[in-house]
Motif scaffolding. Structure first.
Motif, PDB file in Angstrom:
ATOM      1  N   UNK A  52       0.565  -1.129  -0.130  1.00 52.80           N
ATOM      2  CA  UNK A  52       0.092  -0.092  -0.207  1.00 52.80           C
ATOM      3  C   UNK A  52       0.755   1.271  -0.071  1.00 52.80           C
ATOM      4  N   UNK A  53       1.855   1.151   0.918  1.00 49.94           N
ATOM      5  CA  UNK A  53       2.829   2.295   0.829  1.00 49.94           C
ATOM      6  C   UNK A  53       3.833   2.864  -0.911  1.00 49.94           C
ATOM      7  N   UNK A  54       4.023   1.808  -1.343  1.00 47.25           N
ATOM      8  CA  UNK A  54       4.159   1.924  -2.249  1.00 47.25           C
ATOM      9  C   UNK A  54       3.835   2.433  -3.145  1.00 47.25           C
ATOM     10  N   UNK A 100      -3.493   6.320  -5.124  1.00 46.87           N
ATOM     11  CA  UNK A 100      -4.454   6.544  -4.306  1.00 46.87           C
ATOM     12  C   UNK A 100      -5.554   5.494  -3.679  1.00 46.87           C
ATOM     13  N   UNK A 101      -6.161   4.883  -4.754  1.00 46.86           N
ATOM     14  CA  UNK A 101      -7.131   4.427  -4.081  1.00 46.86           C
ATOM     15  C   UNK A 101      -6.627   2.504  -4.141  1.00 46.86           C
ATOM     16  N   UNK A 102      -5.621   2.701  -4.943  1.00 46.02           N
ATOM     17  CA  UNK A 102      -4.721   1.337  -4.696  1.00 46.02           C
ATOM     18  C   UNK A 102      -4.343   1.054  -3.020  1.00 46.02           C
ATOM     19  N   UNK A 103      -3.681   2.686  -2.528  1.00 43.92           N
ATOM     20  CA  UNK A 103      -3.323   2.418  -1.946  1.00 43.92           C
ATOM     21  C   UNK A 103      -4.732   2.081  -0.465  1.00 43.92           C
ATOM     22  N   UNK A 143      -1.462   4.471   6.300  1.00 39.58           N
ATOM     23  CA  UNK A 143      -2.731   4.274   6.024  1.00 39.58           C
ATOM     24  C   UNK A 143      -4.074   5.805   5.852  1.00 39.58           C
ATOM     25  N   UNK A 144      -3.702   6.696   7.976  1.00 36.70           N
ATOM     26  CA  UNK A 144      -3.870   8.139   7.712  1.00 36.70           C
ATOM     27  C   UNK A 144      -3.583   9.021   6.288  1.00 36.70           C
ATOM     28  N   UNK A 145      -1.642   8.447   6.372  1.00 34.13           N
ATOM     29  CA  UNK A 145      -1.551   9.537   5.041  1.00 34.13           C
ATOM     30  C   UNK A 145      -2.127   9.777   3.976  1.00 34.13           C
ATOM     31  N   UNK A 191      -4.814  12.542   1.657  1.00 35.77           N
ATOM     32  CA  UNK A 191      -4.387  12.142  -0.249  1.00 35.77           C
ATOM     33  C   UNK A 191      -5.875  12.010  -0.890  1.00 35.77           C
ATOM     34  N   UNK A 192      -6.291  11.097  -0.346  1.00 41.23           N
ATOM     35  CA  UNK A 192      -7.851  10.621  -1.285  1.00 41.23           C
ATOM     36  C   UNK A 192      -8.445  11.805  -0.444  1.00 41.23           C
ATOM     37  N   UNK A 193      -8.621  12.553   0.394  1.00 49.32           N
ATOM     38  CA  UNK A 193      -9.891  13.592   1.051  1.00 49.32           C
ATOM     39  C   UNK A 193      -8.821  15.037  -0.443  1.00 49.32           C
ATOM     40  N   UNK A 194      -7.887  14.753  -0.266  1.00 40.67           N
ATOM     41  CA  UNK A 194      -7.365  15.921  -1.427  1.00 40.67           C
ATOM     42  C   UNK A 194      -7.503  15.799  -2.917  1.00 40.67           C
ATOM     43  N   UNK A 195      -7.994  14.975  -3.439  1.00 36.90           N
ATOM     44  CA  UNK A 195      -8.248  14.899  -4.592  1.00 36.90           C
ATOM     45  C   UNK A 195      -9.924  15.089  -4.547  1.00 36.90           C
TER      46      UNK A 195
END
Length: 86
Positions: free
Chosen positions: A43-45, A52-55, A76-78, A82-86
């Protein structure tokens, strides 16, 4: 274990395009691992590579399987941020 560690190192500390591509190759088989820390690496990679969705999917699974692991919860928090920024 070696693939996991090298993928995490490349994605976290190098981060250039070639390093991320190598990290993606190393982490590809980790997605289906029963070890939450390996799924976290996958997920991190994905996150560092811009997926972002795959992560999120991988990191949510890793966090569900190892809820007390602070590194997984941080990753997960990061991803959620990031998802919230999209």
């Amino acid at each position: 274990l070696a693939s996991n560690n090298l993928a995490m190192l490349l994605a976290t500390h190098r981060g250039d395009a070639a390093s991320l591509e190598r990290a993606r190759q190393l982490a590809a088989d980790l997605e289906r691992s029963p070890v939450p820390q390996f799924v976290d690496t996958y997920g991190w990679v994905r996150l560092k590579s811009g997926d972002v969705s795959g992560a999120l999917a991988a990191l949510e699974r890793a966090a569900r399987d190892a809820p007390a692991d602070p590194a997984i919860r941080y990753h997960l928090a990061l991803a959620q941020l990031e998802a919230a920024r999209l």
